[in-house]
Design a protein around this motif. Structure first.
Motif, PDB file in Angstrom:
ATOM      1  N   ARG A  41      20.473  83.170 -21.650  1.00 47.05           N
ATOM      2  CA  ARG A  41      19.770  82.099 -20.770  1.00 47.05           C
ATOM      3  C   ARG A  41      18.877  81.326 -21.654  1.00 47.05           C
ATOM      4  N   MET A  49      13.816  74.444 -12.807  1.00 50.84           N
ATOM      5  CA  MET A  49      14.098  75.226 -11.927  1.00 50.84           C
ATOM      6  C   MET A  49      13.433  75.051 -10.608  1.00 50.84           C
ATOM      7  N   ALA A  53      12.081  79.747  -7.944  1.00 53.61           N
ATOM      8  CA  ALA A  53      12.248  80.228  -9.065  1.00 53.61           C
ATOM      9  C   ALA A  53      10.964  80.319 -10.138  1.00 53.61           C
ATOM     10  N   SER A  60       8.714  87.484 -15.073  1.00 49.89           N
ATOM     11  CA  SER A  60      10.113  87.507 -15.590  1.00 49.89           C
ATOM     12  C   SER A  60       9.922  88.357 -17.032  1.00 49.89           C
ATOM     13  N   ALA A  64      12.302  89.964 -14.461  1.00 44.83           N
ATOM     14  CA  ALA A  64      13.173  89.162 -14.238  1.00 44.83           C
ATOM     15  C   ALA A  64      14.369  89.557 -13.326  1.00 44.83           C
ATOM     16  N   PRO A  65      14.094  89.652 -12.044  1.00 46.65           N
ATOM     17  CA  PRO A  65      15.161  90.073 -11.033  1.00 46.65           C
ATOM     18  C   PRO A  65      16.158  89.329 -10.839  1.00 46.65           C
ATOM     19  N   ARG A  66      16.302  87.929 -10.960  1.00 47.64           N
ATOM     20  CA  ARG A  66      17.567  87.256 -11.007  1.00 47.64           C
ATOM     21  C   ARG A  66      18.650  87.631 -12.294  1.00 47.64           C
ATOM     22  N   ALA A  67      17.809  87.890 -13.478  1.00 49.65           N
ATOM     23  CA  ALA A  67      18.783  88.318 -14.427  1.00 49.65           C
ATOM     24  C   ALA A  67      19.276  89.579 -14.314  1.00 49.65           C
ATOM     25  N   GLN A  68      18.470  90.627 -13.745  1.00 50.58           N
ATOM     26  CA  GLN A  68      18.995  91.811 -13.496  1.00 50.58           C
ATOM     27  C   GLN A  68      20.222  91.950 -12.624  1.00 50.58           C
ATOM     28  N   GLU A  69      20.454  91.067 -11.353  1.00 47.29           N
ATOM     29  CA  GLU A  69      21.257  90.883 -10.387  1.00 47.29           C
ATOM     30  C   GLU A  69      22.594  90.407 -11.312  1.00 47.29           C
ATOM     31  N   ASP A  70      22.201  89.411 -11.911  1.00 42.56           N
ATOM     32  CA  ASP A  70      23.409  88.577 -12.643  1.00 42.56           C
ATOM     33  C   ASP A  70      24.231  89.574 -13.501  1.00 42.56           C
TER      34      ASP A  70
END
Length: 418
Positions: A41, A49, A53, A60, A64-70
């Motif tokens: 990132r 963003m 976001a 974050s 950082a929920p989006r990063a954990q999903e990815d």
């Protein structure tokens, strides 16, 4: 072997040795036959963003929920052997350690700074070394002094992040300490010896060194902790032209200082921000590279680049600088030193080195004081030729990609063995 390399890149407008090292390490691992899955990132993403976001940015560093999903998708799809983490802030978060462990993937982290304890990561505040948050459950002094991005709110968030993730850091399977000083920092933080390995960074081999140029090169972010003030004050203690040329490369908040010095003195040249070709040309034009850091600089990449090009280094005796130039072991008492180097100083004959100047394998270190650095300039200029070949040899033996990559592969193997 399949490795996820996770890193939050610093803004491209802010020169970063850490970004350079991560890029080089990925290339070196790939060349060694490792399958690298970059999980990268960049802080440059933030302005573009979406509003949704950006609304999540304050949390974050903690989650950082989006990063954990990815990352979860990446780990599920590719089933890597190891996750190698560098900088997690602000878009990745230390939570990736927990995410990796939930998938059964061991985690290695390279420790580039002191951010397990210090909100700014550099143990430096108001022009001096500061360790006020060391040993505290919550870094209240960082909030009081606005240590993170000069914001009390953001400093409170970072101090909270460090408190929340104390257990996260202590669960990392293996820490890569870039020097013995960082290993000591980790032990003080509570990490047991068996989970700490000392392994420095490397830079690509530029090939056979060019003949020495003349004068000195300072290449760094132009910020207070990097010691530009110290350097310029020391340089002004010598008449114009007596030391050759001082070249300054980089950019930052202190740029006006070097622009003023270049306007004032014909022996100061400001080169601005350089690309890779420009860096190499500047190194080759010089005889000695300067690292004037006022903080416990962990492992300045510019020093490794200097050694690779056969340029000895004059640095302050802080952080990893003595280790880099081979001046961190047993040494002669102050006031003694290399007769070969001292005798090369015009008009001096064989004489002891100035008090405080210590000669290492590949350069010199001095206390972070203008008088000490000013006294070292003629010593370094006279002794550059004598230490050029040892500087290159130190690079080949300790910092060459072949040496460092083998060490890194051994570290990966140590956390994946049943």
């Amino acid at each position: 072997m399949r490795i996820v390399v996770a890193h939050n890149r610093y803004r491209e407008a802010q020169p970063s040795g850490e970004n350079t090292i991560v890029d080089s390490e990925i290339a070196q691992l790939t060349d060694a036959g490792v399958e690298v899955l970059p999980f990268i990132r960049s802080s440059d993403e933030i302005p573009s963003m979406s509003k949704a976001a950006k609304a999540l940015l304050p949390i974050s560093p903690i989650w950082a929920p989006r990063a954990q999903e990815d990352l979860s998708r990446l780990l599920t799809t590719h089933r890597p052997d190891v996750l190698h983490l560098h900088n997690p802030y602000p878009l990745i978060s230390p939570w990736v350690v927990r995410t990796a462990h939930r998938h059964g993937v061991p985690v290695v982290q390279t420790v580039h700074n002191y951010r397990q304890v210090c909100s700014s990561g550099i143990y430096f505040r108001d022009g001096m070394i500061c360790q006020d948050c060391k040993g505290r459950a919550l870094g209240v002094p960082a909030v009081v002094h606005r240590c993170y991005r000069n914001s009390r709110a953001q400093s409170a968030l970072m101090a909270t992040t460090l408190a929340v993730h104390r257990g996260t850091w202590r669960s990392v399977d293996r820490f890569i300490a870039l020097t013995s000083a960082i290993a000591d920092h980790l032990r003080d933080y509570g990490i047991p010896d068996e989970r700490i390995v000392v392994k420095p960074n490397s830079v690509p081999d530029p090939g056979r060194p060019a003949p020495l140029g003349d004068g000195f090169l300072y290449m760094a972010r132009l910020t207070p902790e990097k010691g530009l003030d110290l350097l310029l004050e020391a340089w002004r203690r010598h008449p114009v032209g007596t030391l050759g040329t001082l070249r300054v490369a980089g950019d930052g908040e202190l740029r006006p200082l070097v622009e003023a010095a270049a306007a004032e003195r014909a022996d100061v040249v400001y080169l601005g921000q350089l690309d890779r070709a420009g860096v190499r040309a500047a190194v080759e034009a010089s005889a000695v590279v300067i690292a004037a850091s006022m903080w416990h600089d962990v492992l300045p990449t510019v020093i490794i680049e200097a050694l690779a090009s056969g340029r000895p280094v004059l640095g302050t005796a802080l952080g990893g600088i003595p280790y880099l130039v081979g001046a961190d072991g047993p040494r002669e008492p102050a006031g003694t030193g290399s007769a070969e180097i001292a005798s090369a100083i015009p008009g001096e004959g064989v004489a002891p080195l100035p008090a405080g100047v210590v000669t290492g394998t590949a350069g010199w270190v001095v206390p972070p004081e203008p008088a000490a650095m000013a006294a070292a300039f003629p010593v370094a200029r006279a002794g550059a030729a004598a230490l050029s070949q040892p500087a290159r040899l130190r690079y080949e033996q300790t910092f060459h990609p072949d040496v460092v990559t083998k060490r890194l592969l051994d570290i990966y193997a140590s956390v994946t063995r049943p």
